[in-house]
Every structure is written in C-alpha cells, then in structure tokens.
Scaffold this motif. Sequence first.
Motif, PDB file in Angstrom:
ATOM      1  N   ASN A   1       0.808  -1.170  -0.092  1.00 58.12           N
ATOM      2  CA  ASN A   1      -0.054  -0.134  -0.076  1.00 58.12           C
ATOM      3  C   ASN A   1       0.758   1.328   0.174  1.00 58.12           C
ATOM      4  O   ASN A   1       0.471   2.408  -0.486  1.00 58.12           O
ATOM      5  CB  ASN A   1      -1.138  -0.131   1.210  1.00 58.12           C
TER       6      ASN A   1
ATOM      7  N   GLY B   1       3.761   0.029  -3.695  1.00 56.19           N
ATOM      8  CA  GLY B   1       3.193  -0.708  -4.768  1.00 56.19           C
ATOM      9  C   GLY B   1       4.029  -2.080  -4.999  1.00 56.19           C
ATOM     10  O   GLY B   1       5.124  -2.242  -4.570  1.00 56.19           O
TER      11      GLY B   1
ATOM     12  N   LEU C   1      -7.367  -2.028   0.507  1.00 52.60           N
ATOM     13  CA  LEU C   1      -6.464  -1.153  -0.478  1.00 52.60           C
ATOM     14  C   LEU C   1      -5.618  -2.230  -1.143  1.00 52.60           C
ATOM     15  O   LEU C   1      -5.349  -2.082  -2.431  1.00 52.60           O
ATOM     16  CB  LEU C   1      -5.661  -0.109   0.108  1.00 52.60           C
TER      17      LEU C   1
ATOM     18  N   GLU D   1      -7.953  -4.408  -3.794  1.00 55.57           N
ATOM     19  CA  GLU D   1      -8.117  -3.518  -4.810  1.00 55.57           C
ATOM     20  C   GLU D   1      -6.965  -3.461  -5.869  1.00 55.57           C
ATOM     21  O   GLU D   1      -7.160  -3.698  -7.008  1.00 55.57           O
ATOM     22  CB  GLU D   1      -8.552  -2.159  -4.440  1.00 55.57           C
ATOM     23  N   GLN D   2      -5.716  -3.211  -5.304  1.00 55.87           N
ATOM     24  CA  GLN D   2      -4.492  -3.095  -5.897  1.00 55.87           C
ATOM     25  C   GLN D   2      -4.212  -4.400  -6.513  1.00 55.87           C
ATOM     26  O   GLN D   2      -3.903  -4.548  -7.786  1.00 55.87           O
ATOM     27  CB  GLN D   2      -3.471  -2.659  -5.001  1.00 55.87           C
TER      28      GLN D   2
ATOM     29  N   ASN E   1      -6.378  -5.533  -9.656  1.00 51.22           N
ATOM     30  CA  ASN E   1      -5.945  -4.512 -10.756  1.00 51.22           C
ATOM     31  C   ASN E   1      -4.587  -4.990 -11.303  1.00 51.22           C
ATOM     32  O   ASN E   1      -4.177  -3.966 -12.061  1.00 51.22           O
ATOM     33  CB  ASN E   1      -6.270  -3.158 -10.537  1.00 51.22           C
ATOM     34  N   SER E   2      -4.100  -5.766 -10.565  1.00 51.90           N
ATOM     35  CA  SER E   2      -2.631  -6.127 -11.305  1.00 51.90           C
ATOM     36  C   SER E   2      -2.607  -7.440 -12.125  1.00 51.90           C
ATOM     37  O   SER E   2      -3.745  -8.229 -12.038  1.00 51.90           O
ATOM     38  CB  SER E   2      -1.610  -6.435 -10.216  1.00 51.90           C
TER      39      SER E   2
ATOM     40  N   LYS F   1     -12.998   4.621  -1.238  1.00 50.87           N
ATOM     41  CA  LYS F   1     -11.694   5.338  -1.353  1.00 50.87           C
ATOM     42  C   LYS F   1     -12.226   6.845  -0.920  1.00 50.87           C
ATOM     43  O   LYS F   1     -11.129   7.378  -0.370  1.00 50.87           O
ATOM     44  CB  LYS F   1     -11.499   5.180  -2.807  1.00 50.87           C
TER      45      LYS F   1
END
Length: 197
Positions: free
Chosen positions: A28, A31, A110, A113-114, A117-118, A170
């Motif tokens: 977080n 990255g 978080l 979500e990350q 989206n990877s 968010k």
Amino acid sequence: MIIYYSGMRYKDKNKNEAIFQATIQLLNEIGFSEISMSKIAKRAQVSPGTIYVYFENKEDMLRKLFLNVEQKISSSMFQGLHHPLPVKARFELVMSNFIEFTINHKDEFLFFEQFCNSPLIDNVYPVDSNSMFEPLYKLIEEGKEQKLLKDYDTMLLLVLIYAPVTELAKQYFREEFEFNDKNVKDLIQASWDAIRA
C-alpha cells in the motif's frame, strides 16, 4: 500453533501473519513494482531466509496473501447469513457486512483492490477463489428466479453493487465521504434498486 516439518524448521502461524501484514503495508505504501522479499522481511522483523520457510517465492506469497485476505472478506460478508431469511434481507445483511469490513480494514481493502487490478490476479482466478463468494452468486441467482432481480448476467449485477461500495470507500479514506448510518442505509437501498426487477 507451530507446525514441524523437514527436520528442525517449523512454521509459526503468528510469524506467517506478521509477514502478511508487513507485505500489505508495504504494498500500500510503495506498490508491487518496488516490493522485495528483503523489504518485507525487514518490516516483519524476520530474516529474509525465514520467508522462504513459509513461501516458495514472492509470487507464491502474494497469491497466498490475496487468498488469505479474500477469505477474510468472504467470512465477514456472509456472517449471520441464513437461508430462511427473504432474499432482500439477506442482500441487505451481506451488503452491510461488506461495507463494515471495508471501512474497518483499510489496509486489506486497499491491498485487495490493488491486487485485483494487477496482472497477478490472472494467477489466482478462477481456480482458487471463485468458491469463496458462492453464497452471493447463489443469492443473486435465487433473486432472479423469484423475479425479484433483473434478469441480467450475474456478473453485471455484482458489478452494480460492488463498484459503488469500493468507490465510496476510497472517498471515505480520503475523508471526502462519511459512512454514517443514513449513508450506509441509502447505499444499500440504492444498490438494491440498481438490480431489482
């Protein structure tokens, strides 16, 4: 709990959780591209070699971490869910549980979500993870069968109820939105209205 294996090496459940929490915090902050096993080990206060007692490599660790967080989300979402309740009451409970988990577990949310989206998500779905949300899929299908919900593709209906929660979360974390009782109630009702027949 300590699990012994291959001689004197062992796995400590608390240490495993410490590695997971350190990884979530670092991801977080910096990255996926900047994270390394040595940074994780330093944050978790373990030696780099210790991480390999628990995980084959970084990809294996991230995959298991994602599934761990997903399991926590799933368990929270379906807490108290009983089939005798009407579809709408079960929907409201699942949504309320999901909102509560999201706002009370910022780091996990978080990270989730990350990760989603990877490119790493392709190494998890659909083999390991779809079954964790099976109760929600079944609830949507049941609602469609009872003509309570729109006869749309289930994934489309899920996006209509999932996306508003994540976007408002968010904003909540940026202090641009408040999850007070009224807003939560309105969000759940708006989500139901978006998918009802």
